[in-house]
Enzyme design. Structure first.
Site, PDB file in Angstrom:
ATOM      1  N   GLN A   1      66.926 -48.204 -43.754  1.00 16.72           N
ATOM      2  CA  GLN A   1      67.681 -49.604 -43.083  1.00 16.72           C
ATOM      3  C   GLN A   1      67.224 -49.399 -41.604  1.00 16.72           C
ATOM      4  O   GLN A   1      67.382 -48.177 -41.261  1.00 16.72           O
ATOM      5  CB  GLN A   1      68.977 -49.645 -43.296  1.00 16.72           C
ATOM      6  CG  GLN A   1      69.526 -50.039 -44.782  1.00 16.72           C
ATOM      7  CD  GLN A   1      69.250 -51.449 -45.367  1.00 16.72           C
ATOM      8  OE1 GLN A   1      68.507 -52.088 -44.551  1.00 16.72           O
ATOM      9  NE2 GLN A   1      69.338 -51.615 -46.423  1.00 16.72           N
TER      10      GLN A   1
ATOM     11  N   CYS B   1      68.189 -58.249 -49.290  1.00 13.83           N
ATOM     12  CA  CYS B   1      67.641 -58.669 -48.000  1.00 13.83           C
ATOM     13  C   CYS B   1      67.062 -60.236 -47.881  1.00 13.83           C
ATOM     14  O   CYS B   1      67.040 -60.426 -46.895  1.00 13.83           O
ATOM     15  CB  CYS B   1      67.024 -57.758 -47.458  1.00 13.83           C
ATOM     16  SG  CYS B   1      65.266 -57.620 -48.282  1.00 13.83           S
TER      17      CYS B   1
ATOM     18  N   GLU C   1      63.109 -44.150 -57.969  1.00 13.23           N
ATOM     19  CA  GLU C   1      62.156 -44.454 -56.792  1.00 13.23           C
ATOM     20  C   GLU C   1      60.711 -44.529 -57.243  1.00 13.23           C
ATOM     21  O   GLU C   1      60.211 -43.457 -57.642  1.00 13.23           O
ATOM     22  CB  GLU C   1      62.507 -43.566 -55.743  1.00 13.23           C
ATOM     23  CG  GLU C   1      61.643 -43.805 -54.360  1.00 13.23           C
ATOM     24  CD  GLU C   1      61.830 -45.476 -53.800  1.00 13.23           C
ATOM     25  OE1 GLU C   1      60.534 -45.774 -53.560  1.00 13.23           O
ATOM     26  OE2 GLU C   1      62.707 -45.833 -53.956  1.00 13.23           O
TER      27      GLU C   1
ATOM     28  N   GLU D   1      72.112 -59.245 -45.134  1.00 10.44           N
ATOM     29  CA  GLU D   1      72.122 -58.613 -46.317  1.00 10.44           C
ATOM     30  C   GLU D   1      73.019 -59.327 -46.947  1.00 10.44           C
ATOM     31  O   GLU D   1      73.994 -59.540 -46.757  1.00 10.44           O
ATOM     32  CB  GLU D   1      72.153 -57.169 -46.431  1.00 10.44           C
ATOM     33  CG  GLU D   1      71.146 -56.217 -45.730  1.00 10.44           C
ATOM     34  CD  GLU D   1      70.120 -55.857 -46.531  1.00 10.44           C
ATOM     35  OE1 GLU D   1      70.114 -56.002 -47.919  1.00 10.44           O
ATOM     36  OE2 GLU D   1      69.267 -55.154 -46.020  1.00 10.44           O
TER      37      GLU D   1
ATOM     38  N   ASP E   1      68.988 -52.042 -54.618  1.00 14.03           N
ATOM     39  CA  ASP E   1      68.671 -52.285 -53.488  1.00 14.03           C
ATOM     40  C   ASP E   1      67.108 -52.488 -53.398  1.00 14.03           C
ATOM     41  O   ASP E   1      66.604 -51.633 -52.855  1.00 14.03           O
ATOM     42  CB  ASP E   1      69.175 -51.362 -52.322  1.00 14.03           C
ATOM     43  CG  ASP E   1      68.858 -51.647 -51.006  1.00 14.03           C
ATOM     44  OD1 ASP E   1      68.530 -52.873 -50.893  1.00 14.03           O
ATOM     45  OD2 ASP E   1      69.053 -50.761 -50.121  1.00 14.03           O
TER      46      ASP E   1
END
Length: 464
Positions: A224, A351, A274, A394, A323
């Site tokens: 972030q 976002c 990921e 966000e 996220d």
């Protein structure tokens, strides 16, 4: 402005939810009647603790300043699609930290002295493309100059790299205190191509501290951009997740592991996934660095690893946390989340809620051959301002697996003890008009009359 935008997004989501899922028509309008048109609780926006100099990462374009025709390191004056290739200076911008501005100005001097022209996206001539800069609370500074090599030989490329290192470690740039120098060189990229950064000098990673945890971050890994704001964001995610010692977190798009690691001590297990291999390596390192043994990180596409992740979560209470990048989740990931039956709650961090709204809708679609597993409904939304001086923010949404009996009892005013706290937070319906359940019953012969052609409530229900 951002608060209004969040309210608009959630209001539109509720209307669309009632349109695509007939089972939720009663529930959506029952909620909207009591929440001024909202489909769930929407908190007041959480402000950023810091509004100036908050960005820890920027990608600066190298181009020509139209006011002096000199090579400039900064931001595009307008988008390339709008016909602009000009670049303006950034020293007046309040969201950039002072140290980052100093780096930009010093690198600009280096570019102008190099006698190499900035790259032009029109003529495809020139060398200098951009400068990426990352900083941390720990005083780490990482820079990545990016060039187009054109017809440069290996010897010429090596000489340029050597000049960069010498300038910022022994020359005028030494005073900046840069700790890591990387380098990236590429020509005309094909869609989907990724170019690795080459490590030239200094540390191979930077380190950041978030919520008293230490995180290693690779040059391309996601973090972030507002560190102090991120701490508030992660606190809100933990608040919505309501974790306990029997919970397992399914952390989709986990990046360097910041969310899962921040919450790991509150739960039994964390399973992360990921796509970027180096970021996944960072996540594993960070878990070990912080003494956490209940974290497992998978590398690869979330949609391909969902079956394995779901299989690991069959005997525990699962809380999903996603996220994703700005574009949202791949459709197959949504299918996988729907099929994880013991996942009763899902925290979605977006976002760009307007773009991600497609995911919100697909989570709430009725069961079908494609969308297996009970659907999700929004329970609470919290907008968080991580990007002061910009229109971006966000939006964190808590989704809950639909339980028809539970909601029927709540709507009838007879909730179970476990739902009393939520029930007490529900605003009272307006005194004028009948109870909403009666209104729905009177039109139940044709539920489609609850929606007009634009998906809004008909005038009669609006008045009530």
């Amino acid at each position: 402005m951002k608060q209004k935008e969040a309210l608009h997004v959630m209001r539109k989501f509720g209307t669309e939810l009632a349109r695509i899922n007939p089972e939720l028509v009663d529930w959506v309008h029952w909620q909207k009647l009591r929440r001024q048109g909202q489909v769930c609780e929407v908190d007041e926006i959480v402000p950023s603790p810091v509004t100036h100099g908050y960005r820890n990462k920027c990608e600066f374009t190298i181009g020509i300043n139209p006011e002096n025709n000199l090579p400039t390191v900064g931001f595009r004056v307008a988008s390339y699609k709008e016909g602009s290739i000009h670049v303006g200076p950034v020293d007046h911008l309040c969201h950039l930290p002072y140290q980052m501005k100093k780096i930009v100005l010093e690198f600009e001097k280096f570019v102008r002295d190099s006698e190499l022209a900035p790259y032009s996206p029109v003529s495809h001539e020139g060398v200098w493309r951009q400068l990426n800069v990352r900083t941390t609370r720990n005083k780490d500074i990482l820079i990545v100059p990016v060039i187009h090599p054109q017809e440069m030989s290996r010897e010429e490329l090596d000489a340029l790299k050597k000049k960069i290192v010498e300038y910022f470690t022994e020359g005028p740039g030494q005073v900046l205190g840069i700790t890591s120098i990387f380098f990236k060189s590429y020509g005309q990229k094909e869609p989907g191509d990724e170019d690795e950064s080459e490590h030239l000098w200094g540390e191979e990673h930077i380190y950041e501290t978030i919520l008293d945890k230490r995180f290693r971050v690779s040059p391309e890994a996601f973090l972030q951009v507002n560190t102090t704001g991120a701490e508030l964001l992660y606190d809100k995610i933990g608040e919505l997740a309501e974790l306990d010692g029997t919970s397992a977190i399914l952390d989709i798009c986990c990046g360097t592991g910041t969310i899962g690691i921040s919450l790991a001590e509150r739960c039994l297990k964390v399973y992360g996934i990921e796509l970027v291999e180096k970021a996944a390596d960072d996540a594993r390192f960070n878990a070990e660095e912080n003494g956490l043994e209940n974290i497992v990180v998978f590398t690869g596409k979330a949609e391909e690893n969902m079956p394995v992740l779901v299989q690991n979560c069959t005997k525990v209470n699962v809380v999903g946390i996603v996220d994703p990048p700005r574009a949202g989740l791949n459709g197959n990931v949504v299918f996988g989340l729907r099929k994880c039956d013991n996942m009763k709650h899902l925290v979605y961090v977006s976002c760009d809620p307007t773009v991600a709204s497609k995911n919100f809708i697909n989570l709430g679609r009725p069961q079908s051959k494609q969308y297996k597993g009970e659907f999700f409904i929004p329970l609470r939304a919290i907008p968080v301002d991580l990007f002061p001086h910009t229109p971006h923010y966000e939006l964190v949404i808590l989704f809950e697996r639909w339980e028809e009996r539970k909601w029927r009892r709540i709507m009838e005013g007879n909730p179970l003890p476990r739902d009393q706290e939520y029930f007490q937070r529900i605003p009272q319906r307006p005194k004028a008009g009948r109870d909403f359940s009666q209104s729905v019953q009177s039109t139940n012969n044709n539920k489609r009359t609850l929606m007009d052609n634009e998906g809004a409530l008909p005038k009669k229900v609006k008045d009530e």
